[in-house]
Design an enzyme around this catalytic site. Sequence first.
Site, short mmCIF file in Angstrom:
data_model
loop_
_atom_site.label_atom_id
_atom_site.label_comp_id
_atom_site.label_asym_id
_atom_site.label_seq_id
_atom_site.Cartn_x
_atom_site.Cartn_y
_atom_site.Cartn_z
N THR A 176 0.89 -1.18 0.00
CA THR A 176 0.00 0.00 0.00
C THR A 176 0.91 1.21 0.00
O THR A 176 2.09 1.09 0.30
CB THR A 176 -0.89 0.00 1.28
N ARG A 204 -13.74 -7.38 -2.87
CA ARG A 204 -13.24 -7.21 -1.50
C ARG A 204 -12.74 -5.78 -1.30
O ARG A 204 -12.04 -5.22 -2.14
CB ARG A 204 -12.12 -8.20 -1.26
N VAL A 205 -13.12 -5.16 -0.21
CA VAL A 205 -12.64 -3.81 0.11
C VAL A 205 -11.80 -3.89 1.38
O VAL A 205 -12.21 -4.52 2.36
CB VAL A 205 -13.83 -2.85 0.32
N GLY A 206 -10.62 -3.30 1.34
CA GLY A 206 -9.72 -3.32 2.49
C GLY A 206 -9.91 -2.12 3.38
O GLY A 206 -10.94 -1.43 3.36
N ASP A 207 -8.90 -1.85 4.19
CA ASP A 207 -8.97 -0.76 5.17
C ASP A 207 -8.59 0.59 4.58
O ASP A 207 -8.95 1.63 5.14
CB ASP A 207 -8.00 -1.04 6.32
N THR A 227 -0.66 0.14 6.67
CA THR A 227 -0.46 -0.91 5.68
C THR A 227 -0.42 -2.26 6.38
O THR A 227 0.16 -2.39 7.46
CB THR A 227 0.85 -0.70 4.88
N GLY A 228 -1.04 -3.25 5.75
CA GLY A 228 -1.11 -4.58 6.36
C GLY A 228 -2.47 -5.16 6.04
O GLY A 228 -3.29 -4.49 5.38
N GLY A 230 -5.91 -5.65 5.61
CA GLY A 230 -6.92 -4.65 5.92
C GLY A 230 -8.05 -5.12 6.82
O GLY A 230 -8.62 -4.34 7.59
N1 ASP Z 1 -4.04 -2.59 3.69
C1 ASP Z 1 -4.11 -3.10 2.35
C2 ASP Z 1 -5.41 -3.82 2.18
O1 ASP Z 1 -5.77 -4.63 3.00
C3 ASP Z 1 -3.00 -4.02 1.98
C4 ASP Z 1 -1.64 -3.69 2.54
O2 ASP Z 1 -1.36 -2.61 2.98
O3 ASP Z 1 -0.77 -4.55 2.50
O4 ASP Z 1 -6.05 -3.62 1.19
#
Ligand code: ASP
Length: 322
Positions: A176, A204-207, A227-228, A230
Amino acid sequence: MTPIALAIHGGCGVMAKLGLSEEEWQAARADLAASLRAGWAVLVKGGSALDAVEAAVVVMEDSPHFNAGYGAALNENAEHELDASMMDGSNLDAGGVCAATRIRNPVKAARAVMEKSSAVLLTGAAADCFAERNGLDIVAPDYFTTERRQKALAAMKAHAKAGTFAAASESEKHGTVGAVALDGSGHLAAATSTGGYNNKPVGRVGDSPIVGAGTYARDGVCAVSGTGQGEYFIRLVVGHEIASRVAYLGETLEAAANRVIREDLKSYGIGAGAVAVDAKGNVTAPYNTDGMFRGWVTSDGRLHVASHGEVFFVETLEDGAQ
Ligand code: ASP
């Protein structure tokens, strides 16, 4: 003197050190530095934190080294569905897009939603149309595709088939980009943009487009971009959680961010990272993976970038004394 400060991340899905050549690491770090210069140029002229985070994120969206815009991850159908958001700490205005497929710079669309729509979040085709109507650059979906992401998708599909998802590297999984800034008027802002994770389910929707989870900013407290994976950022409301620890427990920004990233999220066994800046211009960039693309410029103008443990001082920019 009002301090100004800027911090960015290019995701905690960083390759193992030996996974890229030294030239490729240098190229990625050069793009981080370019992103910081773009954001800093805004702040040092007395521009707004919002303009600064937008400028910084656009550079990373246009770079192939990070999972956002050009070079974004592919979903299970080998398509791009892009998420982004922005938040203005001065009035808690926010905007976002999710599952966008044709907007060259999703962060610009997030800003347009914030400023020109009564909605906070627009999705899919509606987000694409809204961006087009507002004069943003529209591209064919394959503009975003790079060979590296195609390989990562193939690797994730192989892991899914073999039942070895846990063995997938952080870089195969996700990434991200994001930026946080404090401007000379004391306002905070945050912006985040992503392709999500490789082989994610369609729709799919992330954070990253979710205010309070992947992005949060509140004047007088802090601005956060995460980031991570979501799903966990949404469930732990990470951006707001870090801000709450600062506001209500009186923790330092560093302590609050470390607690949430290195303890709370780590306990779920997921890779995570964030950048944050507080109302005094302190910056922090914790992560619990092997590395996180990151960088910052402190009010003295000193620009640093990093991918793993080693932090590189790049140069001193015009300082923020105003
Ligand atoms: N946070 C992002 C998501 O889940 C992915 C990421 O940052 O690695 O869409």
